[in-house]
Design an enzyme around this catalytic site. Structure first.
Site, mmCIF file in Angstrom:
data_model
loop_
_atom_site.group_PDB
_atom_site.id
_atom_site.type_symbol
_atom_site.label_atom_id
_atom_site.label_comp_id
_atom_site.label_asym_id
_atom_site.label_seq_id
_atom_site.Cartn_x
_atom_site.Cartn_y
_atom_site.Cartn_z
ATOM 1 C CG ASP A 103 -2.182 0.914 1.081
ATOM 2 O OD1 ASP A 103 -2.808 0.990 0.117
ATOM 3 O OD2 ASP A 103 -3.149 -0.487 1.126
ATOM 4 C CG ASP A 205 -4.690 5.447 0.953
ATOM 5 O OD1 ASP A 205 -5.855 4.479 1.484
ATOM 6 O OD2 ASP A 205 -4.743 6.308 2.431
ATOM 7 C CD GLU A 260 -8.852 4.337 -1.367
ATOM 8 O OE1 GLU A 260 -9.743 4.058 -0.148
ATOM 9 O OE2 GLU A 260 -8.100 4.723 -1.134
ATOM 10 C CG HIS A 332 -8.677 -2.021 4.290
ATOM 11 N ND1 HIS A 332 -8.561 -1.875 3.154
ATOM 12 C CD2 HIS A 332 -8.796 -0.722 4.614
ATOM 13 C CE1 HIS A 332 -8.371 -0.669 2.292
ATOM 14 N NE2 HIS A 332 -8.101 -0.137 3.616
ATOM 15 C CG ASP A 333 -11.439 1.288 3.169
ATOM 16 O OD1 ASP A 333 -10.725 1.070 4.577
ATOM 17 O OD2 ASP A 333 -10.455 1.747 2.640
HETATM 18 C C1 GLC Z 1 -8.298 4.713 1.905
HETATM 19 C C2 GLC Z 1 -7.947 3.573 3.156
HETATM 20 C C3 GLC Z 1 -8.839 3.662 4.414
HETATM 21 C C4 GLC Z 1 -7.863 4.778 4.581
HETATM 22 C C5 GLC Z 1 -8.006 6.168 4.650
HETATM 23 C C6 GLC Z 1 -6.658 7.383 4.757
HETATM 24 O O1 GLC Z 1 -9.391 4.608 2.172
HETATM 25 O O2 GLC Z 1 -8.567 1.713 1.997
HETATM 26 O O3 GLC Z 1 -8.411 2.545 5.028
HETATM 27 O O4 GLC Z 1 -8.606 5.342 6.484
HETATM 28 O O5 GLC Z 1 -7.805 5.519 2.803
HETATM 29 O O6 GLC Z 1 -5.630 6.532 4.742
#
Ligand code: GLC
Ligand code: CA
Length: 560
Positions: A103, A205, A260, A332-333
């Site tokens: 990540d 991320d 992402e 995970h979110d």
């Molecule tokens: C992304 C991650 C999440 C995190 C956020 C801030 O959305 O997937 O888990 O809290 O970024 O880094």
């Protein structure tokens, strides 16, 4: 019928398995999953057939957001292990033909990162401009009206230097200033550091948020998303930084990169993933993640399959030969897929297989989130004290402020909390689901006696073995090309219960039929049946006219 093929890449037929290290497997009994614990389970992942692991952050971190707040990019968090463990993970995975994707969290750092500590120390510190500092408005208020994902406002006041700093996430996650070339160079150096260790790539991320416009204008859109996104999501600067990152770093390696990217349309998808633009391999869009909720308002909406199919097929069609899709139902979110889109009671196994089938026959790179292959379900929480996630706590507070009762707020979190995914993986029917010999950092789901990896690997009829077969099909000679490169066509877009689509390539055609409902259905498909490729029920099928579908049935047919 399509015979075209994009210039091939190794990641075109890859299947990615996502690990959230904290919850995966604890090797030393401290209740926290760790890298040696992952190494112990590489054979399990290999058996499933996934050939890439995306590892959520394992870097040194105060863990305000469980590792998405990094205080040293070149060190491993002691609770997860050592650098030697990480290198061993890369080598051991490689022996099994598995690549490790890390990540890359570079929209922000932790406020405990030495860069931020320096930046904060004085207005004339050489690292001041590594973060985004602004004077207050004349009345002392925030520089603009932007909101944050984890706090009401995106700006935090620093008494000592008399300025605000920007944080789109928690106040312990200050945003880096990508407009500063020194910041970009530091990130690129760090990427080389990791890639030289033999990584398979990066999951980036919230990478579409790195470009902030230099004038920091007020937000005008308040009815969707976090106010301000119109300015910091997907802007031209972000694309420019990604191309620079590609030139300076990524072009030197043959890696998978997945951005992402909330707030993206298929046009953005093409901008990011079209190979000729040299940005990233693919992105995670979020359109299907807001199908059943109003993200911003913490309100649940009914799931509508017609809309769901429209979203999924738009991405399939619009990116065809113009970009690349990533395919996911959860991470995970997000809540557990089977609880969200299937039935986690009577039809848990059948509907988990149905969801896997519907996703894995699409074009793109599939991502499996740890435990999805077991049909792991959401947990039932009863009180806010049982949650760990800072976002759950923030949403809870917001809901109470809006006048919801605590019960109603918990009900919402029982659908959408990120903690559902973060509950430890269920390995066996031993204490704490075999995850740890100590006390788990987040309590396990008490259905582990029935749902666990030991049971699933020994049962040829399990969700695990169904996923294994789906991966085998994608990577096999017989159907690999049609699954990976075939053209997609949605059938019966208005059908509110059944999701049916075709994939075709070079004379081969697959028909995928997935009943998303608890009711039996009958449908006619005007194709002649060549073969039943995979089915989640044992029934014989001899014809596609008056095809009867049992609850949550999903079948892959080869047709002409
Ligand atoms: C992304 C991650 C999440 C995190 C956020 C801030 O959305 O997937 O888990 O809290 O970024 O880094
Ligand atoms: Ca541990």
């Amino acid at each position: 019928m399509s015979t075209e093929k994009l210039a091939p890449h190794w990641w075109h037929n890859a299947v990615v398995y996502q690990i959230y290290p904290r919850s995966f497997n604890d090797s030393n009994g401290d209740g926290i999953g760790d890298i040696p614990g992952i190494i112990e389970k590489l054979d399990y992942i290999n058996k499933l057939g996934a050939n890439v692991i995306w590892l959520s952050p394992v870097y040194k971190s105060p863990m305000d957001d469980n590792g998405y707040d990094i205080s040293d990019y070149c060190e491993i968090a002691p609770e997860f292990g050592t650098m030697a463990d990480m290198e061993r993970l890369i080598t051991e995975a490689d022996k099994r033909g598995i690549k490790i994707v890390m990540d890359l969290v570079v929209n922000h750092t932790s406020d405990e990162h030495p860069w931020f500590i320096e930046s904060k120390s004085s207005k004339d510190n050489p690292k001041r401009d590594w973060y985004i500092w602004k004077d207050p408005k004349e009345d002392g208020s925030e520089p603009n009206n932007w909101e944050s994902f984890f706090t009401p406002k995106a700006w935090e006041w620093d008494e000592n230097t008399g300025q605000y700093y920007l944080h789109l996430f928690s106040s312990k996650q200050p945003d880096l200033n990508w407009a500063n070339p020194e910041v970009r160079e530091a990130v690129y150096d760090m990427m080389h550091f990791w890639l030289k260790k033999g990584l398979g790539g990066f999951r980036m991320d919230v990478i579409n948020m790195i470009g902030k416009p230099s004038d920091f204008p007020d937000a005008t859109i308040f009815d969707s998303g976090v106010a301000g996104w119109e300015h910091w999501a997907n802007n031209l600067l972000c694309h420019q930084y990604l191309r620079e990152m590609h030139e300076k770093v990524l072009s030197h390696y043959d890696v998978l990169t997945v951005g992402e990217t909330p707030f993206t349309t298929t046009l953005d998808g093409r901008y990011y993933s079209n190979p000729a633009r040299n940005e990233v391999s693919m992105i995670f869009h979020f359109e299907h993640m807001s199908i059943d909720r109003e993200e911003h308002n913490a309100v649940r909406k009914p799931f509508d399959l017609v809309e769901f199919k429209a979203i999924m097929s738009k991405w399939q069609d619009d990116l065809y030969q113009k970009g690349w899709n990533s395919l996911y139902w959860n991470n995970h979110d997000q809540p557990r897929a089977v609880s969200r889109y299937g039935d986690d009671k009577e039809y848990r196994i059948i509907s988990a297989k149905m969801l896997g089938t519907a996703l894995h026959m699409m074009s793109g790179t599939p991502y499996i989130y740890q435990g999805e292959e077991l049909g792991m379900t959401n947990k039932h929480f009863t009180d806010i004290s049982e949650f760990n996630d800072l976002m759950a706590k923030f949403h809870y507070k917001k809901m109470l402020e809006r006048g919801l009762t605590p019960q109603k707020a918990i009900e919402f979190l029982n659908y959408f909390s990120r903690d559902h995914a973060r509950v430890p993986v269920q390995w066996s029917n031993e204490a704490n689901a075999g995850f740890t010999s100590g006390t788990p950092w987040l309590a396990v789901n008490n259905n582990y006696m029935q749902i666990n990896a030991e049971q699933a690997t020994n049962d040829s009829d399990s969700v695990f073995h169904h996923y294994r077969q789906l991966i085998e099909l994608r990577q096999g000679d017989e159907y690999g090309d049609v699954i990976v490169y075939g053209k997609h066509q949605l059938l019966d877009p208005e059908d509110a219960d059944v999701y049916a689509y075709l994939r075709s390539y070079n004379g081969k055609m697959l028909l995928i039929v997935a009943n998303f409902s608890k009711k039996s259905q009958t449908r006619d498909y005007d194709f002649s049946l060549k073969k039943v490729v995979l089915n989640n029920y044992d029934d014989e099928v001899s014809s596609l006219s008056a095809l009867s579908l049992r609850p949550y049935q999903a079948t892959i047919f080869e047709v002409e």
